[in-house]
Design an enzyme around this catalytic site. Sequence first.
Site, PDB file in Angstrom:
ATOM      1  CD  GLU A 123     -15.715  75.255  35.074  1.00  0.00           C
ATOM      2  OE1 GLU A 123     -15.936  74.237  35.756  1.00  0.00           O
ATOM      3  OE2 GLU A 123     -14.880  75.284  34.142  1.00  0.00           O
ATOM      4  CD  GLU A 143     -18.698  72.924  30.130  1.00  0.00           C
ATOM      5  OE1 GLU A 143     -17.845  73.738  30.497  1.00  0.00           O
ATOM      6  OE2 GLU A 143     -19.918  73.243  29.998  1.00  0.00           O
TER       7      GLU A 143
END
Length: 269
Positions: A123, A143
């Site tokens: 990210e 995730e």
Amino acid sequence: MSLQFTPAGGLLATLDLLRIEVAGPVAHVRLNRPAKRNAVNDALVSQLHTCFVNVPEAVRAVVLTGEGEHFCAGLDLSEISERSVAEGVLHSRAWHAAMDALQFGRVPVIAVLHGAVVGGGLEIASSAHLRVAEATAYYGLPEGQRGIFVGGGGSARVPRLVGVACMTDMMLTGRVLSAEEGLQRGITQYLVPDGEGFETACELAVKVAANAPLSNFAVMQALPRIADMAQSEGLFVESLMAAIAQGDDAAKQRVRAFLEKRAGKVGKP
């Protein structure tokens, strides 16, 4: 290229989870939690935000790296187990503010990626404007296997690089992309041998820093927004941005210098 970096002073010197140095128009910002593979905790998110909203005026480009064997192994999971839903929302929004400060700040950012570029590390990388990978770099979004979801802007930025289908695969199956696959998928623009990423990024940073500041600003601020617009609206914004950039005194001086240089070459026998 050998730039002579010296430690930044003032507020930036107090950010203990970052190492920030400056060499003329180029700043080097280093994630500095090597014992944790530069995993991102709340303090590091806050310091990244502080850093990128307080880039020194003389700086025209930033090189972003990670200390140790990895760029960033993602979110420090030790902090999330006790959060309520409301606290989780605020945590995610803090990440968004920090990543927006990086992507939509005053100067372009060139990330050097090596080792783990995973979860929150990807990210962060996707918020940069240019990405240079070393051969050791690998990319993952674990995730799905951790029972969580991206919260640092990944759902908005990563698909713009690799596509929704590829991100879906990475999150559902835990698929990891190699440095070569990352280049092919569009995560990075450059792939270099191990140990050469920082030098390559510094060379790029010097080139970027030499551009007209308003032109860099237009590329950083207008281009991604135009890409999100319908074509007619995007073309109108393009016209406005082009007129603003062309009307800048510094731009006019650069164009005149270029034309004079070209005229001199044409006149030579």
